[in-house]
Write an enzyme that holds these catalytic residues in place. Structure first.
Site, PDB file in Angstrom:
ATOM      1  N   HIS A 103       0.852  -1.185   0.000  1.00 17.47           N
ATOM      2  CA  HIS A 103       0.000   0.000   0.000  1.00 17.47           C
ATOM      3  C   HIS A 103       0.891   1.239   0.000  1.00 17.47           C
ATOM      4  O   HIS A 103       1.981   1.227   0.583  1.00 17.47           O
ATOM      5  CB  HIS A 103      -0.883   0.061   1.252  1.00 17.47           C
ATOM      6  CG  HIS A 103      -2.139  -0.747   1.174  1.00 17.47           C
ATOM      7  ND1 HIS A 103      -2.697  -1.361   2.277  1.00 17.47           N
ATOM      8  CD2 HIS A 103      -2.971  -1.018   0.144  1.00 17.47           C
ATOM      9  CE1 HIS A 103      -3.805  -1.976   1.926  1.00 17.47           C
ATOM     10  NE2 HIS A 103      -3.997  -1.774   0.640  1.00 17.47           N
ATOM     11  N   CYS A 118      -2.382   2.695   9.210  1.00 17.42           N
ATOM     12  CA  CYS A 118      -3.349   1.674   8.830  1.00 17.42           C
ATOM     13  C   CYS A 118      -4.538   1.638   9.782  1.00 17.42           C
ATOM     14  O   CYS A 118      -5.659   1.339   9.377  1.00 17.42           O
ATOM     15  CB  CYS A 118      -2.685   0.300   8.806  1.00 17.42           C
ATOM     16  SG  CYS A 118      -1.545   0.029   7.433  1.00 17.42           S
TER      17      CYS A 118
END
Length: 290
Positions: A184, A278
Site C-alpha cells: 500500500h 493503517c
C-alpha cells in the site's frame, strides 16, 4: 509495552523560517477485538504463528489515547467477528469535504469489511459513492496539500485514481509501487504536512521516484530500516508525527526538520501488515487544500 509521554511543547514549532502547526483532526478507528492472522495476503502475515490479541488491543488502545491526548477526535466503529483486519480502518474509505469514496478490496478475505465502513459513514451523514474499480481507501490514497497521491501495483487499480479525481475534483498523481513488502502507498510514504512527505524511494518505480522528487524536493528519504519498521505508516497533524518507535533514523530526521515525533509500538499489529496509519482513517469535513 513502554508508553511514551507526549512532548509538552507549544502547538507550533519552527524549521528555519517554517512554522510547523498542528491542526485538529477527526479520525475513525476500529478496536482489534478479533485481530488474528488466519490468512496470508501480504508478506508480513504468517498464519502459522499465534497472535497475542491482548497485546494487539493494548497497543491499539495506546495509539487511540495518543490521538486523543494530541487533541484529536476519535470515533469508533464496532468490530465484527470473522473480520480480523477491520482494525486497519484506513482501508475503509477516502473521505474529503464530507464525501466518501467507498472501497472495493482486492482480496476476498477483506471484501466484507467494505459494507460496515460505508454504513457507518452514511449514518454520520457522509455521502458515500460506491467504488467501481478496486481501491483500498487511504491505504493507497494520501492527501497532501491540494493533491491526492494514489498508489497502484499490488492492491488498488489505476482506474480507481480516475474515479477519485472525478468524484472529488482533486488532481491525482499516480504512483507505482514495486516492492511487495510495501503493498500500500501508506506503507512507503507518509504525509507530514501540506508540502512535506517522508518516503522510501526503492518502494517506487523509477518514474514514480522522479515524480516524487520533483513534487517534494525537500522530502525526507527514509532508510530501509525505517521502512521495514513501518515508520512510514505514520499519522501527522502537521506538527506531531505518530510514528513507529523502532524507526530510529526517521525519528531523528523528523526532529531535525522541526516536527515532533510521538513514538508508538504497534509491533503485534505489524504482524498483520499494519501500523499507526493503517489503524487511522481521517474524516475530512473540508475540501482538500482549504
Amino acid at each position: 509495552m513502554v508508553e511514551m509521554a507526549i512532548p509538552d511543547t507549544p502547538r507550533s514549532s519552527t524549521h528555519g523560517e517554517e512554522i510547523r502547526t498542528a491542526r485538529t483532526r477527526r479520525y475513525l478507528m476500529c478496536r482489534p477485538e478479533h485481530f488474528a492472522v488466519t490468512y496470508e495476503i501480504n508478506p508480513w502475515m504468517d498464519a502459522s504463528r499465534p497472535v497475542d490479541t491482548g497485546l494487539a488491543i493494548a497497543q491499539w488502545e495506546h495509539l487511540r489515547r495518543t490521538h486523543l491526548d494530541l487533541g484529536h477526535t476519535v470515533d469508533l466503529l464496532d468490530p465484527l467477528p470473522g473480520l480480523p483486519d477491520m482494525v486497519f480502518a484506513a482501508n475503509g474509505a477516502l473521505v474529503i469535504d464530507g464525501h466518501a469514496l467507498g472501497v472495493r478490496f482486492r482480496h476476498a478475505e477483506r471484501a466484507p469489511e467494505a459494507g460496515p465502513y460505508a454504513a457507518w459513514l452514511r449514518a454520520q451523514g457522509i455521502e458515500v459513492t460506491d467504488a467501481v474499480a478496486v481501491n483500498e481507501g487511504e491505504g493507497d490514497f494520501l492527501v497532501v496539500g491540494d493533491l491526492l497521491l494514489a498508489g497502484t501495483g499490488f492492491r488498488s487499480d489505476r482506474a480507481a485514481h480516475a474515479e477519485a479525481q472525478e468524484l472529488f475534483g482533486v488532481p491525482v498523481v499516480s504512483l507505482s509501487l514495486v516492492d511487495p513488502r510495501f503493498y500500500h502507498l501508506d506503507t512507503a510514504l507518509a504525509v507530514l504536512d501540506d508540502r512535506t512527505v517522508a518516503w522510501w524511494p526503492p518502494a517506487f518505480s523509477p518514474g514514480s521516484r522522479g515524480a516524487l522528487r520533483r513534487l517534494f524536493p525537500d522530502g525526507i528519504e527514509a532508510t530501509e530500516a525505517d521502512a521495514l519498521a513501518f515508520g512510514l505508516n505514520a499519522v501527522s497533524d502537521g506538527r506531531h508525527v505518530v510514528v513507529a518507535a523502532a524507526a530510529h533514523d526517521l525519528i531523528s530526521a523528523l526532529s531535525a526538520r522541526g516536527f515532533v515525533p510521538v513514538p508508538v509500538d504497534l509491533s503485534e499489529l505489524l504482524r498483520g501488515g499494519g501500523g499507526a496509519k493503517c489503524c487511522t482513517l481521517e474524516l475530512r469535513p473540508e475540501a482538500v487544500g482549504s
